[in-house]
Design a protein around this motif. Structure first.
Motif, PDB file in Angstrom:
ATOM      1  N   MET A  79     -14.795 -49.294  -5.741  1.00  0.00           N
ATOM      2  CA  MET A  79     -15.676 -49.127  -6.906  1.00  0.00           C
ATOM      3  C   MET A  79     -15.175 -49.957  -8.086  1.00  0.00           C
ATOM      4  N   ALA A  80     -13.851 -50.046  -8.244  1.00  0.00           N
ATOM      5  CA  ALA A  80     -13.294 -50.852  -9.334  1.00  0.00           C
ATOM      6  C   ALA A  80     -13.599 -52.333  -9.131  1.00  0.00           C
ATOM      7  N   ASP A  81     -13.711 -52.757  -7.880  1.00  0.00           N
ATOM      8  CA  ASP A  81     -14.123 -54.142  -7.616  1.00  0.00           C
ATOM      9  C   ASP A  81     -15.569 -54.372  -8.034  1.00  0.00           C
ATOM     10  N   ARG A  82     -16.418 -53.375  -7.834  1.00  0.00           N
ATOM     11  CA  ARG A  82     -17.842 -53.487  -8.160  1.00  0.00           C
ATOM     12  C   ARG A  82     -18.094 -53.240  -9.644  1.00  0.00           C
ATOM     13  N   PHE A  83     -17.439 -52.218 -10.192  1.00  0.00           N
ATOM     14  CA  PHE A  83     -17.557 -51.856 -11.609  1.00  0.00           C
ATOM     15  C   PHE A  83     -16.232 -52.210 -12.271  1.00  0.00           C
ATOM     16  N   GLN A  84     -16.091 -53.442 -12.688  1.00  0.00           N
ATOM     17  CA  GLN A  84     -14.781 -53.925 -13.138  1.00  0.00           C
ATOM     18  C   GLN A  84     -14.267 -53.265 -14.398  1.00  0.00           C
ATOM     19  N   TRP A  85     -15.110 -52.609 -15.142  1.00  0.00           N
ATOM     20  CA  TRP A  85     -14.653 -51.868 -16.317  1.00  0.00           C
ATOM     21  C   TRP A  85     -13.717 -50.733 -15.909  1.00  0.00           C
ATOM     22  N   SER A  90      -6.562 -45.624 -15.592  1.00  0.00           N
ATOM     23  CA  SER A  90      -5.379 -45.440 -14.752  1.00  0.00           C
ATOM     24  C   SER A  90      -5.828 -45.216 -13.310  1.00  0.00           C
ATOM     25  N   PRO A  91      -4.948 -45.415 -12.328  1.00  0.00           N
ATOM     26  CA  PRO A  91      -5.335 -45.173 -10.932  1.00  0.00           C
ATOM     27  C   PRO A  91      -5.850 -43.744 -10.692  1.00  0.00           C
ATOM     28  N   GLU A  92      -5.255 -42.763 -11.367  1.00  0.00           N
ATOM     29  CA  GLU A  92      -5.723 -41.383 -11.221  1.00  0.00           C
ATOM     30  C   GLU A  92      -7.124 -41.224 -11.798  1.00  0.00           C
ATOM     31  N   ASP A  93      -7.347 -41.842 -12.965  1.00  0.00           N
ATOM     32  CA  ASP A  93      -8.673 -41.764 -13.586  1.00  0.00           C
ATOM     33  C   ASP A  93      -9.712 -42.540 -12.781  1.00  0.00           C
ATOM     34  N   THR A 129     -14.005 -48.514 -21.942  1.00  0.00           N
ATOM     35  CA  THR A 129     -14.097 -49.464 -23.049  1.00  0.00           C
ATOM     36  C   THR A 129     -13.197 -49.032 -24.199  1.00  0.00           C
ATOM     37  N   ALA A 130     -13.181 -47.744 -24.489  1.00  0.00           N
ATOM     38  CA  ALA A 130     -12.326 -47.224 -25.566  1.00  0.00           C
ATOM     39  C   ALA A 130     -10.846 -47.409 -25.228  1.00  0.00           C
ATOM     40  N   ILE A 131     -10.485 -47.161 -23.979  1.00  0.00           N
ATOM     41  CA  ILE A 131      -9.092 -47.349 -23.554  1.00  0.00           C
ATOM     42  C   ILE A 131      -8.718 -48.825 -23.662  1.00  0.00           C
ATOM     43  N   ALA A 132      -9.611 -49.703 -23.219  1.00  0.00           N
ATOM     44  CA  ALA A 132      -9.345 -51.138 -23.297  1.00  0.00           C
ATOM     45  C   ALA A 132      -9.196 -51.608 -24.743  1.00  0.00           C
ATOM     46  N   ALA A 133      -9.880 -50.930 -25.662  1.00  0.00           N
ATOM     47  CA  ALA A 133      -9.798 -51.282 -27.079  1.00  0.00           C
ATOM     48  C   ALA A 133      -8.550 -50.697 -27.742  1.00  0.00           C
TER      49      ALA A 133
END
Length: 152
Positions: A79-85, A90-93, A129-133
């Motif tokens: 899913m992370a490959d498809r939804f890159q956001w 974290s891996p758990e999240d 997005t918030a975590i990335a910011a």
């Protein structure tokens, strides 16, 4: 196949659309309206919001099907490959997000309520997005002796 969403459909004759268009349009803002015609197949009238929600849900369904058909890695990594956001999580999240998104999609498909999946998708994407910011759940450090300053 009948979806639960079809239970919220009102049926009107084409003559109702011409004679009482304001009423029919008001209904279409709330739920789908099926317009029957003597000379052809029934038509469906709905709000643009509903049509857009259905399109988003169908695209999400296509993405989920693509992800679940893969066999390399975990569901979360696919899913992370498809939804890159999701890479901002974290891996758990990521695992929790994948699980939540699949469950929300299943609920949306079962009930015909597209907002269940789109709200979950939007919530997780905004969280990433918030975590990335740089907005994290780390405790805020407050100044104990705040200094007062003059107003400009």
């Amino acid at each position: 196949m009948t979806l639960i969403n079809e239970l919220r459909t009102t049926t009107r004759r084409s003559s109702d659309l011409s004679k009482h268009s304001a009423d029919v349009f008001a209904e279409a803002e709330v739920h789908t309206v099926r317009i029957t015609r003597r000379d052809g197949e029934p038509l469906v009238l709905m709000s643009q919001r509903e049509a857009d929600a259905r399109s988003v849900l169908l695209q999400f369904a296509a993405d989920l099907i693509t992800v679940t058909l893969g066999d390399e890695g975990t569901l979360a990594s696919r899913m992370a490959d498809r939804f890159q956001w999701m890479l901002a999580l974290s891996p758990e999240d990521q695992a929790t997000c994948a699980h939540d998104l699949v469950n929300a999609a299943r609920a949306s498909f079962a009930t015909g309520q597209s907002y269940l999946a789109t709200a979950e998708l939007t919530s997780w994407r905004e969280t990433a997005t918030a975590i990335a910011a740089g907005l994290t759940s780390h405790p805020v450090e407050w100044l104990e002796d705040a200094e007062r300053v003059e107003r400009p």
